[in-house]
Structure formats: structure tokens, C-alpha cells
Write an enzyme that holds these catalytic residues in place. Structure first.
Site, PDB file in Angstrom:
ATOM      1  N   SER A 230      -4.818  -7.411  -4.963  1.00  0.00           N
ATOM      2  CA  SER A 230      -5.654  -7.930  -3.984  1.00  0.00           C
ATOM      3  C   SER A 230      -5.277  -7.476  -2.687  1.00  0.00           C
ATOM      4  CB  SER A 230      -5.286  -9.595  -4.196  1.00  0.00           C
ATOM      5  OG  SER A 230      -5.822 -10.072  -2.993  1.00  0.00           O
TER       6      SER A 230
ATOM      7  N   ASN B 191      -4.039 -16.752  -5.468  1.00  0.00           N
ATOM      8  CA  ASN B 191      -2.883 -16.442  -4.527  1.00  0.00           C
ATOM      9  C   ASN B 191      -2.160 -17.720  -3.962  1.00  0.00           C
ATOM     10  OD1 ASN B 191      -1.176 -15.549  -2.371  1.00  0.00           O
ATOM     11  ND2 ASN B 191      -2.929 -14.455  -1.119  1.00  0.00           N
TER      12      ASN B 191
ATOM     13  N   CYS C 278       1.074 -18.728   0.174  1.00  0.00           N
ATOM     14  CA  CYS C 278       0.249 -19.031   1.401  1.00  0.00           C
ATOM     15  C   CYS C 278       0.613 -20.574   1.798  1.00  0.00           C
ATOM     16  CB  CYS C 278      -1.133 -18.998   1.595  1.00  0.00           C
ATOM     17  SG  CYS C 278      -1.976 -18.858   0.072  1.00  0.00           S
TER      18      CYS C 278
ATOM     19  N   GLY D 205       5.429  -2.167  -5.718  1.00  0.00           N
ATOM     20  CA  GLY D 205       6.037  -0.770  -5.597  1.00  0.00           C
ATOM     21  C   GLY D 205       5.442   0.477  -6.456  1.00  0.00           C
TER      22      GLY D 205
HETATM   23  C1  LIG Z   1      -2.275  -4.684   3.123  1.00  0.00           C
HETATM   24  C2  LIG Z   1      -1.745  -5.505   2.146  1.00  0.00           C
HETATM   25  C3  LIG Z   1      -2.692  -6.618   2.037  1.00  0.00           C
HETATM   26  C4  LIG Z   1      -2.586  -7.730   0.918  1.00  0.00           C
HETATM   27  N1  LIG Z   1      -3.289  -8.566   0.994  1.00  0.00           N
HETATM   28  C5  LIG Z   1      -3.166  -9.502   0.049  1.00  0.00           C
HETATM   29  C6  LIG Z   1      -4.015 -10.662  -0.307  1.00  0.00           C
HETATM   30  O1  LIG Z   1      -4.875 -10.816   0.399  1.00  0.00           O
HETATM   31  N2  LIG Z   1      -3.822 -11.350  -1.419  1.00  0.00           N
HETATM   32  C7  LIG Z   1      -2.772 -11.269  -2.258  1.00  0.00           C
HETATM   33  O2  LIG Z   1      -2.645 -12.034  -3.246  1.00  0.00           O
HETATM   34  N3  LIG Z   1      -1.898 -10.094  -1.953  1.00  0.00           N
HETATM   35  C8  LIG Z   1      -2.184  -9.228  -1.073  1.00  0.00           C
HETATM   36  N4  LIG Z   1      -1.225  -8.216  -0.861  1.00  0.00           N
HETATM   37  C9  LIG Z   1      -0.233  -8.015  -1.886  1.00  0.00           C
HETATM   38  C10 LIG Z   1      -0.635  -7.145  -2.866  1.00  0.00           C
HETATM   39  O3  LIG Z   1      -1.462  -7.410  -3.737  1.00  0.00           O
HETATM   40  C11 LIG Z   1       0.880  -6.717  -3.915  1.00  0.00           C
HETATM   41  O4  LIG Z   1       0.906  -8.038  -4.604  1.00  0.00           O
HETATM   42  C12 LIG Z   1       1.925  -6.257  -3.203  1.00  0.00           C
HETATM   43  O5  LIG Z   1       1.715  -5.533  -2.012  1.00  0.00           O
HETATM   44  C13 LIG Z   1       3.133  -5.590  -3.847  1.00  0.00           C
HETATM   45  O6  LIG Z   1       2.533  -4.764  -4.465  1.00  0.00           O
HETATM   46  P1  LIG Z   1       2.680  -3.039  -3.958  1.00  0.00           P
HETATM   47  O7  LIG Z   1       4.203  -2.892  -3.648  1.00  0.00           O
HETATM   48  O8  LIG Z   1       1.986  -2.349  -4.810  1.00  0.00           O
HETATM   49  O9  LIG Z   1       1.774  -3.209  -2.795  1.00  0.00           O
HETATM   50  C14 LIG Z   1      -1.443  -7.248   0.260  1.00  0.00           C
HETATM   51  C15 LIG Z   1      -0.487  -5.965   0.370  1.00  0.00           C
HETATM   52  C16 LIG Z   1      -0.910  -5.415   1.222  1.00  0.00           C
HETATM   53  C17 LIG Z   1      -0.074  -4.212   1.404  1.00  0.00           C
END
Ligand SMILES: Cc1cc2nc3c(=O)[nH]c(=O)nc-3n(C[C@H](O)[C@H](O)[C@H](O)COP(=O)(O)O)c2cc1C
Ligand SMILES: Cc1cc2nc3c(=O)[nH]c(=O)nc-3n(C[C@H](O)[C@H](O)[C@H](O)COP(=O)(O)OP(=O)(O)OC[C@H]3O[C@@H](n4cnc5c(N)ncnc54)[C@H](O)[C@@H]3O)c2cc1C
Ligand SMILES: Cc1cc2nc3c(=O)[nH]c(=O)nc-3n(C[C@H](O)[C@H](O)[C@H](O)COP(=O)(O)OP(=O)(O)OC[C@H]3O[C@@H](n4cnc5c(N)ncnc54)[C@H](O)[C@@H]3O)c2cc1C
Ligand SMILES: Cc1cc2nc3c(=O)[nH]c(=O)nc-3n(C[C@H](O)[C@H](O)[C@H](O)COP(=O)(O)O)c2cc1C
Ligand code: FES
Ligand code: FES
Lengths: 249, 303, 303, 249
Positions: C20, C123, C126, C240
Site C-alpha cells: 500500500s 491499515n 494511524c 525493505g
Molecule cells: C511513500 C509511502 C507511502 C506509504 N503509504 C502507505 C499507506 O497508505 N498505507 C499503508 O498501509 N502503508 C503505507 N506505506 C507503507 C508500505 O506499504 C510498507 O509497509 C512499508 O513501506 C515497508 O515496506 P518497504 O520497506 O518495502 O517500503 C507507505 C510507504 C511509503 C514508502
């Protein structure tokens, strides 16, 4: 204080597809280092890779204040090092670790496997009338063989027979060792195990240069533990050269 | 320009402390001792510990995982053989102690109380064998009790080191204060894993290791801010500090001093560089006393 | 070679899910849709949200901090304008939902129940306005209740997304399962800070942001391992993941599927590269079915 | 699918102490790009820096399939880019974002401040008989002024008077603007504010190229928010060229 030093890249030359020599200007290290010791090199001013990379001292020109490293590219740190140009500055710590006890023995036998030639080249230059067994997969991996032959008696083994005798570096060791009062070795773990086993049988002391993941390189983090019969030793401080009979390989 | 700070009764000539685990007495020559505010020893336990099997290190993006396993010579040999050499460094020496049960802490404090050390850091990120191996630092009540007993057993300056695995790090810090802590330090490493996909096993000799280095800095900084805001004793910040800018961020967030861990392993000269950077910053910003910066963060424009 | 996996009732042709917040319907042309197992939408809230003030991004060593603030068009416009376009992608679409109070979740689920979506991700990272802003995901009881109410309000597949700020992430995951969750996903971002030392204020438009990217991977992997070991519903790993090797580590640690977040922002083609890497690994290791790898970690040699 | 592309470095040339031009071979981008658009460039194959860096398209040679970037070194990403050599491959996404609406206006006035010349150079090459105000701190920062003069009417301002008139790029704008039906600008924020203010007074539409921290560059992350009178817009998709009257600077 013995903090990190700057060294200037004097020359970089590839001597194989993924193997190169980096000649560095650093008078303090060139003066102080003894064969078997290593330097711990920062590969990038950024934090990837985060840690320094340990590299054996391969050759020294004390008059010019220069020393060299023989490096095989295996990952991101060595890759970054291979991209340095003449004139670039490198950040390194050293000389670190233990040396081969070359002046305690009159007639050592040297054994190198592949890139394990790095510390043994310097060692061979240091001892009198050196005899060195040099083994590798094939002719191409007998790095710096020509230069070595200029000052050492070299017995060559290749696994595919493309140069010297066909076989492993250790294949004739049980006979060759009899003429020597010690063995100094560096190479793959399998080879080192054989060296230690044969040396024990022949009751000849062996000294081997080992590898372990390192962080600091100067004995601060206790990260580079090697199991020995006396408990854990730190490879960066108590090694990298260790007595074959003591390490639990 | 004043760079000295005080952590309760402990006065330091500058806010730069070497964190536990990245300094050994034999490696002292690699460090710029005159530029260091204090040194924390590697964690000492009541009895000698041989540490964990190798490999003990694994590098990650911006981070270092370690599983040293508290290798140390034990309290007796530490006091007899190592401490005298530490005290010769002419620096405040803070001894990091840990144990396997709550009682170990006051007992060690008692033995260290008249040995010339400047204080104790309590490493609570280790398994409590009396409680099924749960880390001491995860239970606020246990933290309070340990601090209280340590204070009772000695008059030494005491600083519990908080683990980021605590359910609520602010609550743990509060518990430390209630127990009588002179300061709190945070953070210790984050419990982490890395796997070798070919062998389907851990990259370390143990299943898990502690993550340190710049990767964790933004999280550590947030925790330091939260604790400093809530708890009315000095806070020592730690976690991924690599540069003077990083150190200043922790101070602005509320830390009175900082601990340098992993960075010392890649660059033992770093205390000098950070000290220089802090001085330059203070000069540029016309700040005469570093204490003016502590907790100077402006949070008005953002929630 | 079988790459398909099932998350309870939800079958995916491969284990690669877009997390997401890193996909928008307008950016779909940048992604290799045929190689993706499922897409999770940016989190939708009951009413439109304009999001946080800029700057919303800050780069750290190996990490990205964001404070987007759940900018979205609100449920109604999402259903009317965006969802039809999502459904045209011919991919399982999982809608991420959130709210300001517990009731928001079942109410949104109710409205989404017959709209053709494959499931919901909750989610929970929040603020709960009814509870002084504490994040829903930090209270296991709240998580259980929300999941239960969502399941009651719709027959949709439901996966709560766990926050690493939870006091005990295993307990939260258990609570999700007890509430009737079909799977759990973890982790969301780590609460983090970064400061501008000159202005003494946050680098972001808000005081804190969420840290993602390779910096957090070793911690996320540890959490996924702990949850997968303890909880008997499928686990989706996230945090990550940059490469096929990373994805395989999560699967070996116990994840049935993985979510790609930050990496998509630097390389939207990455799902193809990861899928290819997974296939090559399975071929080299003579593994016919990816499900054989799930939770295949050997922990015998180390504690 | 519009994923990342590979581009080959054809030429790198420094045109100032910390400013260089990178000429890249990438026929798709060279064909598609319009002035004002940018590419999002991966500066290292490693993860530091983690994110791509947005850079405006500065010049194009569609026949050769080449385009250029004009880059100032300000941090680690741009530093790494400056170390690339001819023949190296770069990984980039583009062309991205909005273009200047150059074909909707007959007689636009172009204004560039310092490194803000990057997108305006390409724009100046695209419009007929361009007039461009070019301001900078001093003569040295009037990048590519000579080349620009070959095809454009250039009015030069420097803060120290070392070339052209002494003053800011906007110092005579209120008069110069009267002969034009639009203003297209790129430069420091202060300059852009002035441009928008003066253009509003003169009731001439203004289009400005803005900067904001970016992650994806293609509208996925909602990270590059810019406040406008219509709420937040994404600079990478709705911009980087935006209507001056709409943005809340
Ligand atoms: C720019 C950005 C926006 C995100 N928006 C959401 C969101 O709207 N809802 C959500 O559950 N997680 C959101 N996340 C979290 C990601 O879905 C994910 O859980 C988190 O980034 C860890 O994974 P990653 O290290 O692969 O990015 C967001 C992450 C990023 C970087
Ligand atoms: C005392 C000592 C002396 C050495 N001397 C030399 C030398 O003279 N020439 C030379 O080419 N190499 C030498 N090495 C090995 C060299 O340090 C590693 O090849 C290098 O650290 C790999 O870094 P990288 O970033 O390129 O690879 P990484 O990306 O870190 O890793 C690539 C692969 O190398 C392995 N690796 C990483 N570090 C080590 C290590 N310390 N030991 C063994 N394997 C490792 C990794 O597990 C991985 O499989 C020496 C090692 C030690 C401990
Ligand atoms: C649409 C767009 C087009 C651009 N075109 C050009 C161009 O043609 N030529 C050029 O030289 N530069 C251009 N820039 C600016 C360029 O993207 C930044 O200078 C670059 O990202 C800095 O990266 P770095 O890693 O070198 O610096 P960093 O180490 O990331 O940062 C160094 C300094 O630059 C600031 N910075 C970082 N990213 C940005 C950003 N996106 N905008 C403003 N400041 C930033 C940081 O806050 C810091 O103060 C453009 C920016 C945008 C948004
Ligand atoms: C190799 C290594 C060994 C450590 N040993 C200890 C220790 O014995 N006791 C302790 O309290 N912390 C120990 N730590 C944790 C550090 O003191 C510090 O809290 C942590 O690394 C975070 O800071 P950093 O990111 O600056 O390294 C160790 C860290 C490392 C990297
Ligand atoms: S590498 Fe740190 S003690 Fe050996
Ligand atoms: S940078 Fe991601 S939406 Fe603009």
C-alpha cells in the site's frame, strides 16, 4: 594514535579478469608491515558498504614508501576498489594483525592456493631461498607466477593440469614437507585443513592465514572470533596468521 | 565556547562517549583519547563468558548485525587486570554491567563501588534466566527494581541502557528514573535477522543478532526525543551516529550526550572529527554553550 | 514449477504483492502487471484527506522517511472513479482501508463488500481519535475487535497490517487471528525522526515520519519470523525487500507472500526482476513448488 | 510498460567547477521529451543514495537519439553522477512530468536564474525567436551563455555586475514583460516568487518550473506535494512546470 591513514593509488593493474593489483603510496605502512599482516580498507566514502574490507599486504617497496594489494573482485567492496584510479586517495587502517614467524624458522615451506598467494608473495620475498608450492584451479589463476619464479623455487599444481603438475597443492605435501622445519600457508579452507593435518602427521609446525568476517580489524569489537583449543581468539589481532595445531578448523 | 555537560552528578568535558562493545583496552591506541568525554567498557558479567559461535557479524544496508554474546573475562579478572589499565587512560570510565538474574546487578555494583570508576551503565538487553529468558529491559518493573537495588548497593552514578524492544520505551525510562537512575541511555541494538537462502539458516552463529549503525538512526532519534520529552533526568542518545550532524540532531532532540558505537569500528578517529564538527557548528551558529542546544527542537509548526 | 500460493481463501498466481502507498492507478503503466500477484491500493479513508504539508519525504542511510498523511480521495470517489479502473487491471485488488474510529472499518468494509475487490488490508498504523490518538495497531484488543467487526460486516477476505510500534507484535498478530483474520501482513513503517540542525526543526512537514526501505529489513524479517512461528494463519512479509534474495529470506522465515514497498519507487520494474530471481533460485535448488520454502528455516544449530 | 531505461554516457564535460553536462544516448527519451520535462536518475547501483535524482532535460539531439543534462554537484547523488565516464550506463526513468506550454503562446518571455537555465535552454531551442532573461550571481554562473546567444536574444543580469547588467534577473521584468504574452521561468524560489508577482500584476500568464523532494517521479508515492489553490498537486506529475497563479509559493 594509530587511526586511519590516507594512501594514494600509484597504480592499478588488472592481472586477470577479476583480479587486480593496487599499488599504494603510504610510507608508514610500507615501513612497518610484515608478511602476513593486512590493512582494513574503506571502499567508499559513503556507508555502503558500511564496513572496511581486510586485505593482505601482497608486496612492499620500502624505499619508495609503497605497498601493494592483490585483490579479487567478489562483491560490492572489492568492486568499488577496482574502480579507483591512479591519484585517488584510499582510507585504510594498518598494518594490522600477526605476521608469519618467518625469522624463527630456517627452512620454511610456503604453500599458496589461488588468491591465497597474496600474503605469501610478500613472505616469499622476505625469507631466504624460498620454496613455495603454488596451487590453483588452472593456469589463469596462478596469479603473479612469473614474478614469483624470479626469486623463489616454485612447485606448481593445477587442478586441470594446464600448468605444472596436475593435482591439488597438497597432493605431494607429505613428501615435500620432510625437508622443511615449518609450513606457512594461505588458501581455501579445504587446503588449509589438509596442510594442518599433514603437518601434524609430520610433526612440523604449521602457520596458516585464515579469513573471518571483520568489522574493526583492531581488536575492539570481538566480532572475528575463531575457535581454538584455547577458546575463542580474535582473527584480526591474534591472527590472521595462527598456529595450525591450535585452530579448530 | 563551553562543550562540557553534566549527566546528573557526572561531569564530562564534552558530550562524546564511546558506547559499550566497540572499545577494548588493547584497542585504546587507535582512539583519540583526549577528544573523548567518557568511555563505556564492553559489558562485564559476574563470570567469564566465551561469547557466541562465529560468524558473529553480518553487514546489512547501512547496518551491522552482531551476535558477540557478551564475551568478557568476568568481573574478577576485569577488576584485577583490565580496570587498572582503563583508569590510566585519564578519562571517565563507565563500566557496563549485566547478569543473568536481577541480583547480579547489585552484587556487581557492590564490588565496583570503590574501584575508581565514574559510574555504571546497566545493559538490560540480555536474557533474564529467572524469567524464561525475557530480556530485563522489556519489563519496566524489573528495570525499576534493578536500578533501585544497584543504587542501594553502591553510591555509584547509574545509567540504565534501554532496549528498543521494550513495549514502551518511555515507560521503561520512567521506571529507571523512579528507581533512582542518574541518567538513561538509549538505544541498544534492534533484534534482527538475516538468512542464507541456500543453507536456509541464519547468517550468524545464532538465530538473531543486534542491528546497529546508520540504518537505525532515524528510529533511535525518535525514541530519544520521546524519552527526553517525558523523563526528567538526563538522556544519553545512541544509535547510528556517524557524523557531527547526527550527534547534533540527538542533542537538539533532547540528549545531553551521545554514545558512538558502530562508527568507531569503521573509523576510531571519529570522536575527533565529531568534536571538531560540533565546535564549528556552534561557532557558525554563535552558540557559546552546547547546553543551549539540548532539547532545542522546535515542534511548533508540526504536530 | 509452481509459484502460486494461497493466503487462506485468496489464491495468488505468485507471492509478489505491491504494498500500500507505492502504487496509484495513474502510475499503473510503469508496473509490469503480468508479473504481479496482487496490488494493494493506497490506504482509503471514509472521507477525502488532503494529506500532510510538504516536505513529505526524507532520505536516510538505506531508508526513506515519509509523511504522506493518507492523502486520498475518500471512499466514495474511490469506489466510483478509481476502483473500476483498478479492476480493469485483471489482477487481484486488495483495498487498504483505515479510519479515525473503530466503526469506520466495518462501515467501509460493508460498502466495499460487493464491489469486486479480492480483499481488504486494514491499515492500523494511524491515530484512533477516540483514544487520544493512540494508533489502533498498538492495542491487541482493539485489533481483535476491528477484525471481528469487519468480518461481520462483509464476507471479504481480511488482513490486518501490523505496526512495528506494537508493544508485542506477536500478541497483536494473535489478536488478529482470534478476530477472524484470513492472514496478517507486517510490517508497516517504523516511526522515525530526522532534524535540520540549522533550523532545529523536523526535516518533514510533520514532526515524525515512517521509515521504510532496506535499512529496516533485518528487523522486519525478525518480526515476520516471530509472528509466522507463533500464529497459525498465513503471514505476508514486508519491509525493505529489494531483491529476489530478500523476498526468499522472508519466505524462508515463514512468509507465504511478500509486499514490495519502497523498492517500487526506485524501480517499478522490480516485480519482474524478483519473480525471475525466485524462479532461478527454485530451478538451481531443484525446488518444484515455492510452498516448500515457506518457513523452511533451519534453527537447529543456533539458539 | 514504461519502466526504467538504460542510457549510455556519450560525453561528460565540466563547464564550471561543480557543474557539468552529461550527454546520453537514449533514443526513446530523446524522441519523446518536451522542454520542462525531466528524467529521474539512479546515481548508484547500490542503495546509497537510495532514491533517484530528478534532473531536467537540458538539450536534445533527436537525430542522434541523444539528450543532455546540466548538473550542479550539491550532494552525494550528483557527485556520483559526476564520476561517470563515457561508455558507462545510466539507469533512468523518463521523460517525466509536464512541459512548458510552448505551443499555446506566440511570444513567451523566458527567465532563467543560475542552474535554472537547464530546462530553459531546451525550451529556448524549441520556440521561435526566443527572448530570454538570464540572471546569475556572477559571470561564472552564466552556464552555456555563449551557446545560448547563438540562437536566442539573451538579456543578461549578474548580481555583481561581472557580465551584462548589474542586478537580479527580475529587476526589469515589469517593463520587459509588457511585450510578451506569457512568461516561462526556472530558478531559485525567490526569483520565481518575483516572476509570479510581476506577471500577475501585468496580467500575463506565468509558468514556472519548481523543485520538491521526490521519490518515484511518476505519481505513485504522493511524496512531492506542492500546495496550490486547488489543494495539493504532485510536482512530478502535475508539474514540474506549474501555472504561477495556482501555486502557493
Ligand atoms: C511513500 C509511502 C507511502 C506509504 N503509504 C502507505 C499507506 O497508505 N498505507 C499503508 O498501509 N502503508 C503505507 N506505506 C507503507 C508500505 O506499504 C510498507 O509497509 C512499508 O513501506 C515497508 O515496506 P518497504 O520497506 O518495502 O517500503 C507507505 C510507504 C511509503 C514508502
Ligand atoms: C585477513 C584477511 C586478509 C584477506 N586478504 C585478501 C587479499 O589479499 N586479497 C583478496 O582478494 N581478498 C582478501 N581477503 C578476503 C576479502 O576481505 C573479501 O573478499 C572481501 O572482504 C569481500 O568484500 P566484498 O565487499 O567485495 O564482498 P561482499 O559483498 O562483502 O561479499 C561477497 C562474498 O564474499 C564473502 N566475504 C565477505 N567478507 C569476507 C571475508 N572477510 N572473508 C571471506 N569471505 C568474505 C561474503 O560472505 C560473500 O559471499 C582477506 C580476508 C581477510 C579476513
Ligand atoms: C524536477 C526537478 C528538476 C531538476 N533539474 C535539475 C537540473 O537540471 N540540474 C541540477 O543540477 N539540478 C536539478 N534539480 C535538483 C536536483 O534534483 C538536486 O540537486 C539533486 O537531487 C540533489 O541530489 P544530491 O544527492 O546531489 O544531493 P543531496 O545529498 O540529496 O542533497 C544536497 C542538498 O540538495 C538538496 N536537495 C536534494 N534534493 C533536492 C531536490 N529535489 N530539490 C531541491 N533540493 C534538493 C538537499 O536538501 C540538500 O540540501 C532538479 C530538481 C527537480 C525536482
Ligand atoms: C560489535 C558490537 C558490540 C556491542 N556490544 C555491546 C555490549 O557489550 N553492551 C552493550 O550495552 N551494548 C553493546 N553494543 C551496542 C552499542 O553499544 C550501541 O548501543 C548500539 O550499537 C547502537 O549504536 P550504534 O548504532 O552507534 O552502534 C554493541 C554493538 C556492537 C556493534
Ligand atoms: S574485527 Fe573487531 S575484533 Fe576483530
Ligand atoms: S515523487 Fe512520487 S508522486 Fe511525485
Amino acid at each position: 594514535m594509530r587511526g586511519p591513514q590516507k594512501a594514494k593509488v600509484v597504480e592499478k593493474s588488472f592481472i586477470g579478469e577479476d583480479v587486480f593489483i593496487l599499488k599504494l603510496l603510504q610510507p608508514f605502512i610500507a615501513e612497518e608491515c610484515r608478511p602476513g599482516q593486512f590493512v582494513n580498507v574503506r571502499c567508499s566514502p559513503l556507508y555502503e558498504p558500511l564496513l572496511r574490507r581486510p586485505l593482505s599486504i601482497f608486496d612492499v617497496d620500502r624505499e619508495k614508501g609503497e605497498f601493494s594489494l592483490l585483490i579479487r573482485i567478489v562483491g560490492k567492496g572489492t568492486k568499488l576498489l577496482s574502480q579507483h584510479k591512479e591519484g585517488d586517495e584510499l582510507d585504510l587502517l594498518g598494518p594490522l594483525g600477526s605476521a608469519f614467524p618467518y625469522n624463527q624458522y630456517k627452512n620454511p615451506l610456503l604453500i599458496a592456493g589461488g588468491i591465497g598467494i597474496a600474503p605469501l608473495y610478500f613472505l616469499a620475498k622476505t625469507v631466504d631461498h624460498p620454496t613455495i608450492i603454488f596451487g590453483a584451479k588452472n593456469k589463469k589463476e596462478l596469479y603473479t607466477l612469473e614474478e614469483l619464479r624470479e626469486f623463489a623455487t616454485v612447485l606448481v599444481f593445477t587442478e586441470d593440469g594446464s600448468e605444472g603438475e596436475k593435482g591439488m597443492a597438497t597432493s605431494k605435501l607429505h613428501r615435500l614437507i620432510l625437508k622443511h622445519d615449518s609450513v606457512f600457508a594461505c588458501g581455501p579452507l579445504g587446503m588449509l585443513r589438509e596442510v594442518v593435518r599433514i603437518a601434524k602427521e609430520a610433526e612440523v609446525p604449521s602457520f596458516i592465514s585464515l579469513e573471518e568476517r571483520m568489522a574493526c580489524g583492531f581488536g575492539a569489537c570481538l566480532g572475528c572470533a575463531v575457535k581454538t583449543i584455547k577458546g575463542y581468539k580474535m582473527l584480526c589481532k591474534d591472527g590472521p596468521v595462527m598456529r595450525g595445531e591450535e585452530v579448530m578448523l | 565556547m563551553n562543550l562540557s555537560i553534566s549527566l546528573g552528578n557526572l561531569w564530562l568535558k564534552n558530550p562524546i562517549i564511546i558506547a559499550s562493545g566497540v572499545f577494548s583496552i588493547d584497542s585504546a591506541p587507535y582512539f583519540p583519547l583526549p577528544d573523548i568525554g567518557a568511555v563505556i567498557t564492553k559489558t562485564i558479567t559476574p563470570l567469564p563468558r566465551e561469547g557466541n559461535p562465529s560468524p558473529r557479524l553480518w553487514e546489512t544496508t547501512g547496518g551491522l548485525m552482531n551476535s558477540i554474546g557478551l564475551q568478557n573475562v568476568g568481573l574478577k579478572r576485569f577488576i584485577d587486570e583490565e580496570l587498572p589499565r582503563y583508569l590510566e587512560l585519564s578519562l571517565p570510565i563507565i563500566v557496563s554491567i549485566s547478569g543473568e538474574k536481577e541480583d547480579d546487578f547489585p552484587q556487581m555494583a557492590e564490588k565496583l563501588k570503590d574501584k575508581g570508576v565514574s559510574g555504571l551503565e546497566l545493559n538490560l538487553s540480555c536474557p533474564n534466566v529467572e524469567r524464561g529468558g525475557m530480556h530485563f529491559g522489556k519489563d519496566a518493573e524489573v528495570v525499576k527494581r534493578i536500578v533501585r537495588e544497584v543504587k542501594r548497593a553502591s553510591s555509584l552514578w547509574v545509567m540504565p541502557k534501554l532496549t528498543p524492544q521494550a513495549p514502551d520505551i518511555v515507560e521503561t525510562a520512567q521506571a529507571g528514573r523512579e528507581g533512582g537512575a542518574d541518567a538513561v541511555s538509549l538505544v541498544n541494538t534492534f533484534l534482527a535477522m538475516a538468512l542464507d537462502i541456500k543453507t536456509r539458516s541464519s547468517r550468524l552463529g545464532t538465530l538473531m543478532g543486534g542491528l546497529s549503525g546508520p540504518a537505525i538512526k532515524p528510529i533511535a532519534l525518535r525514541m530519544v526525543y520521546e524519552v527526553a520529552k517525558a523523563v526528567r533526568i538526563p538522556v544519553v542518545g545512541c544509535g547510528g551516529i556517524m557524523t557531527a550532524e547526527d550527534a547534533l540532531e540527538f542533542i537538539i532532540a533532547g540528549a545531553s550526550a551521545v554514545e558512538l558505537g558502530t562508527v568507531c569500528l569503521l573509523n576510531p578517529s571519529v570522536p575527533s572529527e565529531i568534536l571538531k564538527g560540533i565546535k564549528e557548528f556552534l561557532r557558525e551558529e554563535h552558540i557559546g554553550d552546547i547546553r543551549q542546544l539540548i532539547g532545542s527542537l522546535k515542534t511548533s509548526n508540526n504536530g
